[in-house]
Design a protein around this motif. Structure first.
Motif, PDB file in Angstrom:
ATOM      1  N   ASN A   1       0.853  -1.169   0.000  1.00 63.52           N
ATOM      2  CA  ASN A   1       0.000   0.000   0.000  1.00 63.52           C
ATOM      3  C   ASN A   1       0.900   1.233   0.000  1.00 63.52           C
ATOM      4  O   ASN A   1       1.970   1.214   0.609  1.00 63.52           O
ATOM      5  N   SER A   2       0.460   2.291  -0.658  1.00 60.34           N
ATOM      6  CA  SER A   2       1.319   3.467  -0.764  1.00 60.34           C
ATOM      7  C   SER A   2       1.434   4.239   0.564  1.00 60.34           C
ATOM      8  O   SER A   2       2.195   5.197   0.650  1.00 60.34           O
TER       9      SER A   2
ATOM     10  N   ARG B   1       0.017   9.324 -10.610  1.00 57.68           N
ATOM     11  CA  ARG B   1      -0.656   8.925 -11.856  1.00 57.68           C
ATOM     12  C   ARG B   1      -1.459   7.647 -11.659  1.00 57.68           C
ATOM     13  O   ARG B   1      -2.525   7.479 -12.241  1.00 57.68           O
ATOM     14  N   SER B   2      -0.929   6.731 -10.846  1.00 61.91           N
ATOM     15  CA  SER B   2      -1.676   5.501 -10.586  1.00 61.91           C
ATOM     16  C   SER B   2      -2.981   5.805  -9.867  1.00 61.91           C
ATOM     17  O   SER B   2      -3.936   5.050  -9.961  1.00 61.91           O
ATOM     18  N   ARG B   3      -2.979   6.895  -9.147  1.00 59.14           N
ATOM     19  CA  ARG B   3      -4.198   7.251  -8.416  1.00 59.14           C
ATOM     20  C   ARG B   3      -5.057   8.245  -9.193  1.00 59.14           C
ATOM     21  O   ARG B   3      -5.988   8.831  -8.637  1.00 59.14           O
ATOM     22  N   ASP B   4      -4.722   8.449 -10.461  1.00 59.78           N
ATOM     23  CA  ASP B   4      -5.514   9.322 -11.331  1.00 59.78           C
ATOM     24  C   ASP B   4      -5.676  10.743 -10.792  1.00 59.78           C
ATOM     25  O   ASP B   4      -6.731  11.349 -10.928  1.00 59.78           O
TER      26      ASP B   4
ATOM     27  N   PHE C   1       4.848   8.422 -10.918  1.00 59.72           N
ATOM     28  CA  PHE C   1       4.203   7.106 -11.021  1.00 59.72           C
ATOM     29  C   PHE C   1       3.071   6.923 -10.004  1.00 59.72           C
ATOM     30  O   PHE C   1       1.971   6.477 -10.350  1.00 59.72           O
ATOM     31  N   GLY C   2       3.330   7.285  -8.749  1.00 56.73           N
ATOM     32  CA  GLY C   2       2.326   7.092  -7.691  1.00 56.73           C
ATOM     33  C   GLY C   2       1.064   7.899  -7.934  1.00 56.73           C
ATOM     34  O   GLY C   2      -0.026   7.340  -8.068  1.00 56.73           O
TER      35      GLY C   2
ATOM     36  N   LYS D   1      11.044   4.638 -17.771  1.00 55.41           N
ATOM     37  CA  LYS D   1      10.417   5.920 -17.485  1.00 55.41           C
ATOM     38  C   LYS D   1      11.493   6.958 -17.161  1.00 55.41           C
ATOM     39  O   LYS D   1      12.519   6.622 -16.575  1.00 55.41           O
TER      40      LYS D   1
ATOM     41  N   ASN E   1       3.982  10.290  -2.401  1.00 55.59           N
ATOM     42  CA  ASN E   1       2.721   9.669  -1.963  1.00 55.59           C
ATOM     43  C   ASN E   1       2.397   9.996  -0.510  1.00 55.59           C
ATOM     44  O   ASN E   1       1.396   9.524   0.018  1.00 55.59           O
TER      45      ASN E   1
ATOM     46  N   ARG F   1      10.123   9.409  -5.398  1.00 57.68           N
ATOM     47  CA  ARG F   1       9.031   8.607  -5.938  1.00 57.68           C
ATOM     48  C   ARG F   1       8.137   8.078  -4.823  1.00 57.68           C
ATOM     49  O   ARG F   1       6.935   7.888  -5.000  1.00 57.68           O
TER      50      ARG F   1
END
Ligand SMILES: Nc1ncnc2c1ncn2[C@@H]1O[C@H](COP(=O)(O)OP(=O)(O)OP(=O)(O)O)[C@@H](O)[C@H]1O
Ligand SMILES: [Mg+2]
Lengths: 253, 263
Positions: B76-77, B103-106, B100-101, B92, B152, B148
């Protein structure tokens, strides 16, 4: 530029040597025509329109077989590389078929699919499928678990893992497989066209052999080499354009 | 107050072809909210396994691991991990790795750009946003890895020998980067290292593990004032902590390596 000049000297030297040897008449020039004669044969074949048609037919077959075979290989490899049930069912099937040299299937393909396009495309497909399958299977199943752990612990959702992590991590292995398959595609294609066809570079090589026109035959052989070279370079160029990181990763590790 | 890690009687085994290996036997430790805790021990004693279990990568075989009283079931982040080998995504760019983080969570792209830029600045990486990780030095790569994770805003930071692959100078520089970050953000940190000096310099508390299969051998509360600066290393108290830890580790490494050979 210097590099280019240096690289060309070897080739130019080879051509001169070839020209000289065949002009000494030590070997029957009918069997071993000089490059000047081969080049003039190529020019007249091009002007008559026959050569472009052959190239077009061969390239189309190679590309069609390569694209279909790659897609199938990538897909089957990826699915069985990552999903246990598919691995258990598909991998043994692939392993049983893989050791059959594709050239051995040429007569069978002709019996099944005739002398037209289908048999050529099928054979190239078959030849390309296995190396691509291997690279896709290994690339996908051996993705460093640290990448997956890192991605999961920064919050990626499971369904995004494939496109964001697994596929790119496997790409270097897959690209190697695809590149090997390009040269393989040409080998298989020539064998298939020699065995029976009406058109194509491989067909001409065997046809001129039968009528003993060695200069034209050699012209088509050289042409085949040129096509393979261009295909390989085009592939490398496209990969470096599409994936600028690829060159860096390959050079470093 | 979030980020309270409790590990109770943790045991983890791996089952191979014909036998079961216990990587960790009986580990109990705690990282209170906003504490900086280190875990030291000889190679192979199970430090990474403990970290991996708190991260949610490897489930406990026996015992339990909780964060804020919740048992851990998957990564989990909220629990960020920094690896020894950096594990940046080579496909990348620096910017994309840090993004990355979110973006993964939109998160919306404008907000992402803003916060990535903020971390690039913080880590002194502004000029390298469009570079690929392969083009960076080790110290820079580890700063990208840190950014990175920090973007988060995790409650817990798990660091597994994060500076093990760096040279001595870069290592000392990175220790200060981490200490400054921790002092301004106050996350709970569990820090694995081989380096006793590093452990004392950074930590509120240091756990020493026994040789494999690891359990906790001893615990040291490091009562040195904060904020700490490089020159604290010459402090008498600092040296005493180092000596105690050194002796504890030495006992364990002798179990693994045997007594010193005599000539
Ligand atoms: N996935 C695994 N499968 C089998 N054995 C494992 C696995 N992961 C770790 N081990 C074993 O567990 C033990 C502890 O490993 P671990 O990596 O946690 O040690 P470590 O303290 O982090 O060592 P180092 O300081 O060298 O990083 C080792 O004996 C290792 O071989
Ligand atoms: Mg370790």
């Amino acid at each position: 530029m210097r590099q280019f000049a240096l690289r060309s000297t070897g080739i130019i030297f080879l051509l001169i040597l070839w020209e000289l040897v065949s002009r000494t008449n030590l070997i029957d020039p009918g069997l071993f025509p000089p490059p000047s004669q081969v080049i003039s044969a190529l020019v007249s074949l091009t002007l008559s329109g026959q050569l472009p048609k052959d190239v077009f037919a061969s390239v189309l077959r190679a590309v069609a077989g390569f694209v279909l075979g790659s897609i199938a290989g990538l897909f089957v490899g990826a699915v069985s590389g990552r999903i246990r049930a598919f691995d258990a069912v598909l991998t043994p099937v692939v392993q049983v078929l893989r050791p059959i040299p594709v050239i051995a299937l040429v007569p069978l393909a002709i019996v099944w699919f005739g002398l037209g396009e289908a048999s050529k495309i099928f054979l190239v497909f078959w030849g390309v499928f296995f190396p691509v399958w291997v690279s896709s299977y290994l690339g996908i199943s051996r993705v460093d678990k640290n990448y997956i752990w890192a991605a999961r612990s920064i919050g990626i959702r499971r369904e995004k893992l494939w496109l964001q992590v697994i596929v790119p991590a496997a790409l270097p292995t897959i690209i190697t497989g695809l590149r090997t398959s390009i040269s393989l595609a040409f080998i298989v294609l020539v064998a298939a066209e020699m065995a029976g066809s009406y058109l194509g570079v491989g067909y001409r090589i065997s046809a001129y052999h039968l009528v003993f026109q060695i200069d034209k035959m050699m012209g088509y052989i050289v042409l085949m080499g040129a096509l393979g070279f261009i295909a390989d370079r085009t592939f490398a160029y496209l990969v470096n354009r599409a994936l600028p990181w690829y060159q860096l990763s390959v050079n470093q590790d | 107050m979030a980020g309270h890690v409790v590990v109770k009687n943790l045991g983890i085994s791996f089952t191979g072809k014909d036998k079961t290996i216990w990587a960790v036997k009986d580990v109990s430790l705690e990282v209170k909210s906003r504490e900086f805790v280190s875990l030291v021990g000889v190679s192979g004693c199970g430090k990474s396994t403990v970290i991996n279990s708190i991260a949610g990568f490897v489930p406990p075989t026996v015992g339990e691991v909780t964060v804020d009283n919740q048992p851990i079931t998957e990564p989990n982040s909220r629990r960020g991990v920094v690896f020894q080998s950096f594990v940046l995504f080579p496909w990348k760019t620096v910017f994309e790795n840090i993004a990355f983080g979110p973006r993964s969570r939109d998160v919306d792209e404008k907000a992402i750009t803003e916060s990535v830029d903020q971390y690039l600045k913080l880590m002194g990486l502004m000029k390298f946003a469009d570079h690929y990780p392969q083009q960076l030095s080790g110290g820079m790569r580890q700063r990208v890895a840190l950014a990175r994770v920090l973007i988060n805003d995790p409650d817990v930071l798990l660091m597994d020998e994060p500076f093990g692959a760096l040279d001595a100078q870069t290592r000392i520089f990175m220790q200060e980067v981490v200490l400054n970050l921790w002092e301004s953000t106050h996350k709970s940190v569990l820090f694995v290292t081989h380096d006793i000096d590093e452990a004392v310099f950074l930590s509120d508390r240091v756990y020493v593990m026994t040789a494999a299969p690891g359990s906790i051998k001893s615990v040291y509360d490091i009562e040195l004032e904060r904020p700490r600066h490089a020159d604290i290393r010459l402090d008498q108290k600092f040296l005493l902590y180092k000596k105690e830890l050194y002796e504890a580790i030495r006992e364990e490494s002798q179990k693994v390596l045997g007594p010193l050979p005599t000539f």
